[in-house]
Structures are given as structure tokens and as C-alpha cells.
Design a protein around this motif. Structure first.
Motif, mmCIF file in Angstrom:
data_model
loop_
_atom_site.group_PDB
_atom_site.id
_atom_site.type_symbol
_atom_site.label_atom_id
_atom_site.label_comp_id
_atom_site.label_asym_id
_atom_site.label_seq_id
_atom_site.Cartn_x
_atom_site.Cartn_y
_atom_site.Cartn_z
ATOM 1 N N THR A 1 42.713 39.738 35.193
ATOM 2 C CA THR A 1 43.768 40.611 35.708
ATOM 3 C C THR A 1 43.600 40.875 37.201
ATOM 4 N N SER A 2 42.367 40.884 37.667
ATOM 5 C CA SER A 2 42.134 41.141 39.087
ATOM 6 C C SER A 2 42.668 40.019 39.973
ATOM 7 N N ILE B 1 35.576 45.182 38.958
ATOM 8 C CA ILE B 1 34.835 43.928 38.753
ATOM 9 C C ILE B 1 33.723 43.793 39.791
ATOM 10 N N ASN C 1 43.973 40.892 46.061
ATOM 11 C CA ASN C 1 43.372 42.158 45.637
ATOM 12 C C ASN C 1 41.963 42.310 46.209
ATOM 13 N N TYR C 2 41.208 41.219 46.220
ATOM 14 C CA TYR C 2 39.849 41.266 46.746
ATOM 15 C C TYR C 2 39.839 41.334 48.270
ATOM 16 N N THR D 1 46.019 46.196 39.443
ATOM 17 C CA THR D 1 45.252 44.958 39.633
ATOM 18 C C THR D 1 44.231 45.121 40.751
ATOM 19 N N LEU D 2 44.572 45.889 41.779
ATOM 20 C CA LEU D 2 43.623 46.143 42.860
ATOM 21 C C LEU D 2 42.478 47.032 42.367
ATOM 22 N N GLN D 3 42.806 48.009 41.521
ATOM 23 C CA GLN D 3 41.766 48.850 40.929
ATOM 24 C C GLN D 3 40.838 48.017 40.053
ATOM 25 N N MET D 4 41.408 47.064 39.335
ATOM 26 C CA MET D 4 40.589 46.205 38.484
ATOM 27 C C MET D 4 39.661 45.340 39.315
ATOM 28 N N ALA D 5 40.119 44.884 40.466
ATOM 29 C CA ALA D 5 39.267 44.102 41.357
ATOM 30 C C ALA D 5 38.070 44.928 41.820
#
Length: 280
Positions: free
Chosen positions: A34-35, A251, A58-59, A244-248
Motif C-alpha cells: 500500500t505504501s 514501514i 510517498n517515500y 498511503t504516506l502514513q503507511m510509508a
């Protein structure tokens, strides 16, 4: 027939553990994938494992030229604090375990029992007096506040003490006959034999320090001093509409502990027996 009967419980255990592994790893894989999705795809495509278009924005948004939420800076803050805390823990608990497990002095058992009794109190009870002590020392908003507290964890001392007790005392007696003192016995005999349990303590200490959220949130109020766990809360507040940015960010936060467990799992398995590696 006997071998077949024995193999059935092993098969059941294997299938159960396989099911648990799948249940654990699917959310991790989904989060990692998802990231690499865009917010538009995440919100419109529903539950779809692989992204239609792989992106790294996102990263790059988090790790490059990000001054409001410097995730990379938080990452290295957590890394420094966790490594320093782990080294301090190893020094303290190895000496304490040796003293309680192999040295003879008056009141040793009474002091150790009192120390064990403190484990009955939840850690949250210590937050206010601990903060008062840290504040009086001028450590608030410094790395000392995150590195020093918890260095003499009772559970870690108990683990190391129990391991060292299982080392035969005849080893010490033979060393003393050869003229060795307590420090020589500790550094040359007991400490090398205690390597498996010290690796386990290091593993627990590093992950505990890395994943700690409450204490760093209390003692750090400067954004540049934050750890990655407390920083993720700020990240969540600033990027509420960008999951998605929060998920990055999440991770990135789990990478060190994942790598640590990957390479140190054999020591974790050895810790299941406190006398692992000690024979005779």
C-alpha cells in the motif's frame, strides 16, 4: 505405526503455525504494498493487493527535503537512542546478574527478592517520579532522558542471573586456584559463556527502546529530538487524508526491528532454555 502416530501431532502443529504465520504476514505485506500506491488508487480501488501503478512518491515526500516531519532524522534519533540504551543495559545487567548469581555477600537473596517484588507494580506508576528525577537532572529534551531510564530492568537482570546461576561453580573455583579474581572470572569465563542470554537481552532492549512511544512523547518536545514512534503521531495528524504516506512512514519505522529479528532469531530460540550452551 508408532512413527505415524507421532507424525500426526507434528502435522497439526505445523499447520497451526503456518496459519498463524499467514495471518501475521498478510497485513504486513498489504501495508508494504500500500505504501507504493497513490492515494487516489487506494481510495477508489478497494482491497486490491498489488497496485496498478507503483510509485515511490510517498517515500520521497517523507525522506527528502521534509522539514515539517523529518522522518529520516527521527529514524536516526531512534537508532542512536536504541543502540546506546542497549549497550548500557548490557553493561548494567551483566554486572548485576553476576553479583546476584555468583557472588556471595550478606543480604544478597533479600535484596534480590525485593528487586523482584518491584515487578508487581505497573511501569506507568513510575512515570511521574521518573519525570521529576529526569527534570531535576536537566535531562528533559535530551537523549539522556531516553537512554538512561530502564537500563536496570528487573526482568533482564532476572534472565541474566538465572543463566549465570546454571554455570557450574567449579569453573570459578578452578579459576580462583589459578589466581583469578572476580573481575577476571567475570570477563574471561562467565561473560563469554553468557553470550546467548546477553544477545536475547540486547534484542529485547533494542526493540523495547525502538518501539517505546509513551516515554519519548513525554520527555521530548522539540521536533528535532523526537523518536520515530512519537514522530509517527505527528505524521498522522499532519497527513490525515494521505493514508498511503502514513503507511510509508510505518514501514520505515519497522525496518530495523524486522532486520534485527531476522538475524538474531537463533539467539531468541536459545533463550527458551536459560541453560542453553552450558553443559556439565
Amino acid at each position: 505405526m508408532k512413527s505415524k502416530l507421532l507424525s500426526f501431532p507434528k502435522l497439526v502443529a505445523f499447520l497451526f503455525l503456518l496459519l498463524m504465520a499467514v495471518i501475521w504476514i498478510i497485513p504486513l505485506i498489504w501495508g508494504a504494498v500500500t505504501s507504493f500506491k497513490t492515494d487516489m488508487e487506494f481510495q477508489t480501488m478497494g482491497f486490491k493487493l498489488l497496485p496498478v501503478q507503483w510509485v515511490t512518491t510517498n517515500y520521497t515526500s517523507l525522506l527528502v527535503d521534509n522539514y515539517s516531519t523529518p522522518l529520516l532524522h527521527w529514524f536516526f534519533n531512534s537508532l542512536f537512542i536504541s543502540v546506546a540504551h542497549t549497550l548500557l543495559v548490557l553493561i548494567v545487567v551483566s554486572f548485576a546478574g553476576f553479583a546476584y548469581g555468583r557472588m556471595r555477600f550478606k543480604g544478597r537473596n533479600a535484596i534480590f527478592l525485593f528487586l523482584m517484588a518491584t515487578m508487581m507494580f505497573p511501569g506507568v506508576v513510575n512515570l511521574i517520579p521518573l519525570y521529576k528525577i529526569v527534570d531535576s537532572l536537566g535531562w528533559v529534551n535530551t537523549y539522556w532522558a531516553a537512554v538512561v531510564p530502564g537500563a536496570a530492568g528487573v526482568f533482564n537482570i532476572f534472565l541474566v542471573r538465572q543463566f549465570m546461576v546454571n554455570i557450574p561453580l567449579e569453573v570459578d573455583e578452578a579459576a580462583r586456584i589459578d589466581g583469578a579474581g572476580d573481575f577476571q572470572i567475570f570477563f574471561r569465563i562467565v561473560l563469554p559463556l553468557s553470550r546467548p542470554i546477553l544477545m536475547v537481552v540486547a534484542l529485547f532492549s533494542f526493540t523495547g527502546s525502538w518501539n517505546d512511544f509513551l516515554w519519548p512523547s513525554i520527555v521530548f518536545n522539540d521536533i528535532e529530538r523526537m523518536t520515530i514512534t512519537s514522530g509517527l503521531q505527528l505524521l498522522q495528524g499532519m497527513y490525515t487524508g494521505e493514508p498511503t504516506l502514513q503507511m510509508a512512514g510505518a514501514i520505515v519505522a519497522i525496518i530495523p526491528t524486522f532486520i534485527l529479528y531476522l538475524f538474531a532469531q537463533k539467539y531468541f530460540l536459545q533463550s527458551m532454555s536459560l541453560s542453553a550452551g552450558i553443559k556439565g
